[in-house]
Design an enzyme around this catalytic site. Structure first.
Site, mmCIF file in Angstrom:
data_model
loop_
_atom_site.group_PDB
_atom_site.id
_atom_site.type_symbol
_atom_site.label_atom_id
_atom_site.label_comp_id
_atom_site.label_asym_id
_atom_site.label_seq_id
_atom_site.Cartn_x
_atom_site.Cartn_y
_atom_site.Cartn_z
ATOM 1 N N LYS A 124 -0.680 -5.671 4.727
ATOM 2 C CA LYS A 124 0.889 -5.277 4.627
ATOM 3 C C LYS A 124 1.222 -6.598 4.396
ATOM 4 C CE LYS A 124 2.815 -1.427 2.440
ATOM 5 N NZ LYS A 124 2.209 -0.537 1.738
HETATM 6 N N1 GLU Z 1 1.838 -0.666 -1.705
HETATM 7 C C1 GLU Z 1 0.986 0.428 -2.621
HETATM 8 C C2 GLU Z 1 0.762 1.396 -1.217
HETATM 9 O O1 GLU Z 1 1.068 1.454 -0.509
HETATM 10 C C3 GLU Z 1 -0.183 -0.646 -3.119
HETATM 11 C C4 GLU Z 1 -1.097 -1.614 -2.998
HETATM 12 C C5 GLU Z 1 -1.900 -2.251 -3.576
HETATM 13 O O2 GLU Z 1 -1.870 -2.180 -4.804
HETATM 14 O O3 GLU Z 1 -2.385 -3.748 -2.825
HETATM 15 O O4 GLU Z 1 -0.192 1.862 -1.943
#
Ligand code: GLU
Length: 439
Positions: A129
């Protein structure tokens, strides 16, 4: 000191090493909540528990300075992060968040929840993240682009289509993914669509990606409702956050005959007992940026949102919204976590004691990353699928993953959160063990 004595190995206790202070659960915040969730799963991991310490330490943490020229001629510095929590099952994968409250603790927790989520739906990724502590609403479009590009360039040393693949999260969107893709491609010298997902369709994005998280929320909600004998038709639903996740989930529930009775976002809280006109509300949000000021609804005080009479509650905004302070007031029979980390462990215990079923983030909002995976696969093969195929594959994966978690929860008499952690952490730690330690 002689050379010989300096070379003596330091005596260490090979039991539980104390964690560095920034990894400690007593440092409350999202990372502390995550560590408590891990502690709840360890007794269920059997012999794999020997590797569980891996889950409590991110593999790699990058903290970066993001300086940009502002429109007024000054230079501003923003703090950015990219955390790769675990890459045992594949490259890091997870979104990038631009928000004024972003902290390292938050990004670490979000990266860890990505590891669990990706393993829970069995897509071949680890967890990662990123984020920048900034209120993007205060930036001009040019400032936003410069910040995004500098951030991408700084994290460029650890991302890549086979290393770590960012995606949208809170306050980031397709345009930001296009700038990230372009910046990475400019730096590496060739167009690399697979470095990020959630891109515009014309740049290698996938049909259905924008709606995927909300569609996944709706899919697992229907599955769980079936298990507990709840009818979706006529069910009263309250939603916190009406963007990409809450807005789409709300629309799908309304189309299935549910009544969306209350919606809360940063602009206020609105109520309509007969059910809000969801298409009109979505138009209003598109035009004004929030639900506040929507004519066909009553206005409620923000804190009374938690007292709303409803059957289904969908927190789809930020983490730590349902706490020990308000969990006792919630009237819903079922909570579907569209957001990441909206419920604290203390609130989880209260909800469980009150027989309120919680569909945890790590399965409920996994639809987004599942279609991100489809996007990445399509980019690699340069062969694109139609939306019907994407949605059908998404629903199949979500139903299958949810059924597996449901069975574990029943068998082991644990919450759905602990059950999801059991399924996911076993997968992660099994690959950890198979790969072994290097050297
Ligand atoms: N931000 C989204 C989540 O928290 C998607 C992450 C992604 O598609 O890599 O799952």
């Amino acid at each position: 000191m002689s050379y010989a004595s300096a070379a003596q190995p330091v005596a260490v206790d090979h039991g539980q090493h104390p964690l560095p202070s920034y990894l400690d659960a007593s440092n409350l915040g999202p990372w502390g909540n995550y560590l408590q969730q891990v502690d709840r799963v360890i007794p269920h991991l059997g012999s794999l528990a020997r590797w569980a310490e891996t889950l409590k330490r991110p593999k790699r943490v990058l903290i970066i300075d993001v300086p940009i020229h502002m429109d007024d001629g000054t230079v501003a510095h923003f703090e950015g992060y990219r955390v790769q929590h675990n890459v045992s099952r594949g490259p890091g994968k997870g979104g990038v968040r631009f928000h004024q409250d972003v902290t390292l603790s938050e990004v670490m927790a979000l990266s860890a929840w990505m590891s669990v989520k990706n393993a829970a739906v069995n897509v071949p990724y680890g967890g990662a993240k990123g984020g920048i502590r900034v209120d993007p609403k205060k930036l001009s479009l040019g400032e936003l682009e410069r910040m995004t590009r500098r951030y991408t360039s700084e994290i460029g040393i650890i991302i890549g289509p086979n290393k770590d693949i960012p995606a949208p999260d809170v306050n980031t969107n397709e345009q930001i993914m296009a700038w990230m893709m372009d910046t990475y491609s400019m730096n590496t010298g060739s167009t690399s669509t697979g470095v990020v997902t959630g891109k515009p369709i014309d740049l290698g994005g996938s049909l259905g990606r924008r709606e995927a998280t909300g569609r996944g929320v709706y899919t697992v909600g229907c599955e769980a409702a079936h298990h507990i004998g709840m009818e979706i038709k006529g069910a009263r639903v309250a939603v916190q956050g009406f963007g990409n996740v809450g807005g789409v989930a709300g629309k799908l529930f309304a189309e299935a005959g549910a009544r969306i009775v209350a919606v809360q976002d940063h602009s206020g809280t609105i109520y309509q007992g007969a059910g809000l006109d969801v298409p009109a509300l979505l138009q209003h949000v598109l035009a004004t940026g929030g639900v506040g000021g929507f004519a066909k609804a009553e206005v409620m005080a923000n804190d009374t949102f938690w007292d709303v009479d409803c059957d289904i509650l969908i927190p789809a905004a930020l983490e730590q919204q349902i706490t020990a302070d308000n969990a006792g007031r919630i009237k819903a029979r079922m909570i579907i976590e569209g957001a990441n980390g909206p419920t604290t462990p203390a609130a989880d215990d209260i909800l469980q004691s009150r027989d309120i079923l919680v569909l945890p983030d790590v399965i409920a909002n996994a639809g987004g990353v599942t279609v991100s995976y489809f996007e990445w696969v399509q980019d690699f093969s340069s062969f694109f699928w139609d939306e019907e195929e994407i949605n059908a594959r998404l629903v199949k994966i979500m139903k299958h993953a949810f059924a597996a978690v449901w069975d574990v929860a029943q068998d082991q008499k644990v919450s759905l959160r602990t059950a999801t952690f059991i399924v996911a952490c076993k997968r992660i730690l099994h690959t950890r063990e198979l790969r072994g330690l290097y050297p």
